[in-house]
Design an enzyme around this catalytic site. Structure first.
Site, PDB file in Angstrom:
ATOM      1  N   HIS A 134     -10.748  -3.553   2.864  1.00  0.00           N
ATOM      2  CA  HIS A 134     -10.698  -3.269   4.301  1.00  0.00           C
ATOM      3  C   HIS A 134     -11.549  -2.054   4.689  1.00  0.00           C
ATOM      4  CE1 HIS A 134      -8.044  -0.498   2.398  1.00  0.00           C
ATOM      5  NE2 HIS A 134      -7.976   0.209   3.513  1.00  0.00           N
ATOM      6  N   ASP A 173       0.859  -1.175   0.000  1.00  0.00           N
ATOM      7  CA  ASP A 173       0.000   0.000   0.000  1.00  0.00           C
ATOM      8  C   ASP A 173       0.901   1.232   0.000  1.00  0.00           C
ATOM      9  OD1 ASP A 173      -2.671   1.260   0.521  1.00  0.00           O
ATOM     10  OD2 ASP A 173      -3.092  -0.758   1.274  1.00  0.00           O
TER      11      ASP A 173
HETATM   12  C1  GLC Z   1      -7.814   5.061   2.178  1.00  0.00           C
HETATM   13  C2  GLC Z   1      -7.699   3.755   2.944  1.00  0.00           C
HETATM   14  C3  GLC Z   1      -8.414   3.912   4.248  1.00  0.00           C
HETATM   15  C4  GLC Z   1      -7.782   5.021   5.024  1.00  0.00           C
HETATM   16  C5  GLC Z   1      -7.707   6.307   4.193  1.00  0.00           C
HETATM   17  C6  GLC Z   1      -6.774   7.293   4.798  1.00  0.00           C
HETATM   18  O1  GLC Z   1      -9.116   5.370   1.848  1.00  0.00           O
HETATM   19  O2  GLC Z   1      -8.187   2.717   2.168  1.00  0.00           O
HETATM   20  O3  GLC Z   1      -8.396   2.730   5.001  1.00  0.00           O
HETATM   21  O4  GLC Z   1      -8.518   5.276   6.183  1.00  0.00           O
HETATM   22  O5  GLC Z   1      -7.213   6.066   2.888  1.00  0.00           O
HETATM   23  O6  GLC Z   1      -5.453   6.915   4.586  1.00  0.00           O
END
Ligand code: GLC
Length: 584
Positions: free
Chosen positions: A336, A95
């Site tokens: 998630h 990620d």
């Molecule tokens: C993205 C992620 C999420 C996170 C957000 C802030 O949307 O998938 O889980 O809370 O970014 O980083």
């Protein structure tokens, strides 16, 4: 373009497998399950953030891109993971969270230390506004994704900094070239040099901020902070930044897989710029039309009704969108950030749960694009029971929503009950309960006390049990993944045509060979050629007759696969049954 045919499996490290009994999943735990993933037919693991982080947002708040959250493991574990995957012919994507860092990151610590610190401009600082009575206000009225203002006051330096998410997640200033170079070095090159194969790019359309922070329209009268999400996205320099990052930091490493998280981008021309191969930005993006169904527009967890027609529209849009272009797309129903797909799009009633799991699996594995599966989806994990109290939900988004509802309704029992209904249906926590491996204590996830409660159904729904049942969701997924690969020109690359759109029980479509795509994927050893498939999916709890489209009537129809295994009856689908027919 190996990533087109890949089947990707998302691992949420906190909840996948704990190896040392501290109640939190970890990298060695994941390593111990690589054979399981290989056996399932997985080609790529997408690992959600495992970086050093204070874990305010479960690792999406990174305090050091070049280190690991200690309870998850260490850099040597990551080397072992990469090696273990490569050895088995699989790949790893990480990620890439680069819209913001944690407020604990050394860059932000310096930035906030004084107005003349060399890193002051690495984040977005603004002067306050004052009203006629001399009261201090943030620069505008935007509401942050997790509630409150997007601006946080810094007492020491007497300015506000910007955070689209939690106050502990300050947004980086991508307009500063030095900042961009540091991001490329630390977050991108560092990991590519270590051998990772690509990235899922977090919140990919928010780096370029607007020249001016104008107020959002008032959609919630009486509230200081207004919904502004569309204003966060697709800023003026977004495409320049992405092109630069890909050219400077990724291209030197060969074919790096990239998949962007692209919320709030309805404009087709804008999407074309992100994913057209000739633009050299991203391989593909996640479109959220399906996953957003049922979510409230102003308050995410105040649900809005939808039916199967909306699901068809959401999926069909992206299937058709890429046809005849140089773009590529993704197929997914969970991640998630979303509740479980069986609960949301089919039925999690005990008598329909397994059928629903298989029905959704059949739909996903026959659609065009790179397929993404989220941990637990392969065994049919569902939302946690409605009876669970709010304390069992650990996500800050859930907790903030609940607190705000309590506040704004004066803790009214009826309103709070409705808020809990919304949470039980849509909260991100449903995807984050520990993975259910077997029927031992804690579902075999951990020998210690899990950081989040294990779903009560782990004795009925777990990997070990399903490995031993030939018609379980897990064995069906395994079969379907190899089926998809065997006919990949048709399923992964084929042309999608939908029939009977207004039917709210049946989803009917055909996949036909896309001649351009076939020639571009030639040479794959597993290929078997069929030229047309009819897919018939019953999303209702009653029997439905298969709908035979006009253009299939003159053809010979032969059953290829059914969710009901050997028990297929005539041309009538049972509740939540799905079938694939060859059309010859
Ligand atoms: C993205 C992620 C999420 C996170 C957000 C802030 O949307 O998938 O889980 O809370 O970014 O980083």
């Amino acid at each position: 373009m190996w990533w087109k045919d890949a089947v990707v499996y998302q691992v949420y490290p906190a909840s996948f497998k704990d190896s040392d009994g501290d109640g939190l999943g970890d990298i060695p735990g994941l390593i111990s399950k690589l054979d399981y993933l290989k056996d399932l037919g997985i080609d790529v693991v997408w690992l959600s953030p495992m970086y050093k982080s204070p874990q305010v947002d479960m690792g999406y708040d990174i305090s050091d891109y070049e280190d690991i959250h200690a309870p998850f493991g260490c850099l040597a574990d990551m080397d072992e993971l990469t090696h273990g995957l490569h050895q088995r012919g699989m790949r790893l994507i990480l990620d890439l969270v680069i819209n913001h860092t944690s407020c604990q990151h050394a860059w932000f610590q310096e930035s906030r230390s004084s107005k003349d610190n060399p890193k002051r401009d690495w984040y977005i600082w603004r002067q306050p506004r004052y009203d006629a009575s001399g009261n201090r206000h943030p620069p505008n009225n935007w509401r942050a994704s997790f509630g409150g203002s997007v601006w946080e006051w810094d007492e020491k330096t007497q300015e506000y900094y910007l955070h689209y998410f939690a106050p502990e997640q300050p947004d980086l200033n991508w307009d500063n070239e030095e900042t961009r170079k540091a991001i490329y070095d630390s977050a991108v090159r560092f990991w590519l040099e270590k051998g990772v194969d690509g990235f899922r790019i977090d919140t990919v359309n928010k780096y370029s901020k607007p020249a001016e922070f104008v107020n959002a329209p008032v959609t919630e009268p009486g509230s200081a902070w207004q919904y502004a999400y569309p204003l966060f996205c697709n800023g003026p320099k977004m495409h320049d930044f992405l092109k630069e990052m890909v050219r400077d930091a990724m291209d030197p490493f060969g074919e790096v897989m990239t998949v962007g998280e692209l919320p709030c981008t309805p404009d087709a021309k804008e999407i074309l710029r992100y994913v057209s191969a000739r633009e050299r930005e991203l391989n593909m993006v996640f479109h959220f039309d399906m996953v957003y169904l049922g979510m409230g527009t102003v308050w995410k967890y105040i649900p809005e009704p939808f039916d199967l027609r909306d699901v068809k529209t959401a999926l069909g849009k992206w299937q058709r969108f890429i046809q005849g272009t140089d773009m590529w797309t993704t197929v997914f129903a969970e991640n998630h950030d979303s509740a479980r797909s069986i609960t949301r799009f089919a039925s999690d009633a005990p008598e329909h749960r397994e059928a629903s799991a298989k029905l959704l699996a059949l739909m996903l594995t026959t659609l065009t694009g790179t397929l993404f599966i989220y941990q637990g989806q392969e065994i049919g994990m569902v939302n946690v029971p409605r009876e669970w109290p709010v304390e069992e939900y650990k996500d800050l988004e859930t907790q903030n929503f609940y607190a705000r509802m309590k506040d704004s309704t004066g803790n009214d029992p009826k309103e709070m009950n409705a808020a809990m209904d919304g949470i039980a249906y849509l909260a991100r926590d449903h995807a984050r309960t520990p993975m259910q491996w077997d029927d031992s204590e804690n579902g075999g996830f951990s020998t210690g006390k899990p950081w989040m409660r294990v779903h009560d159904n782990y004795r009925e729904v777990n990997v070990q049990k399903q490995l031993g049942e030939h018609d379980s969701p897990l064995m069906f997924w395994k079969h379907l993944i190899s089926f998809r690969k065997q006919y990949h020109s048709l399923f992964t690359h084929g042309l999608f045509t939908e029939y009977g759109h207004d039917n709210t029980a049946l989803f009917t479509y055909t996949k036909t060979l896309d001649n351009c795509a076939v020639s571009s994927t030639n040479g794959e050893s597993m290929e078997t050629i069929e030229t047309k498939a009819l897919i018939s999916l019953n999303f209702s709890n009653s029997c439905k007759k298969v709908y035979l489209p006009e253009d299939c009537k003159a053809a010979t129809i032969e059953l290829a696969i059914s969710t009901k295994d050997g028990k297929v009856e005539s041309d009538t689908l049972g509740p939540y049954e799905g079938r694939v027919y060859w059309v010859r």
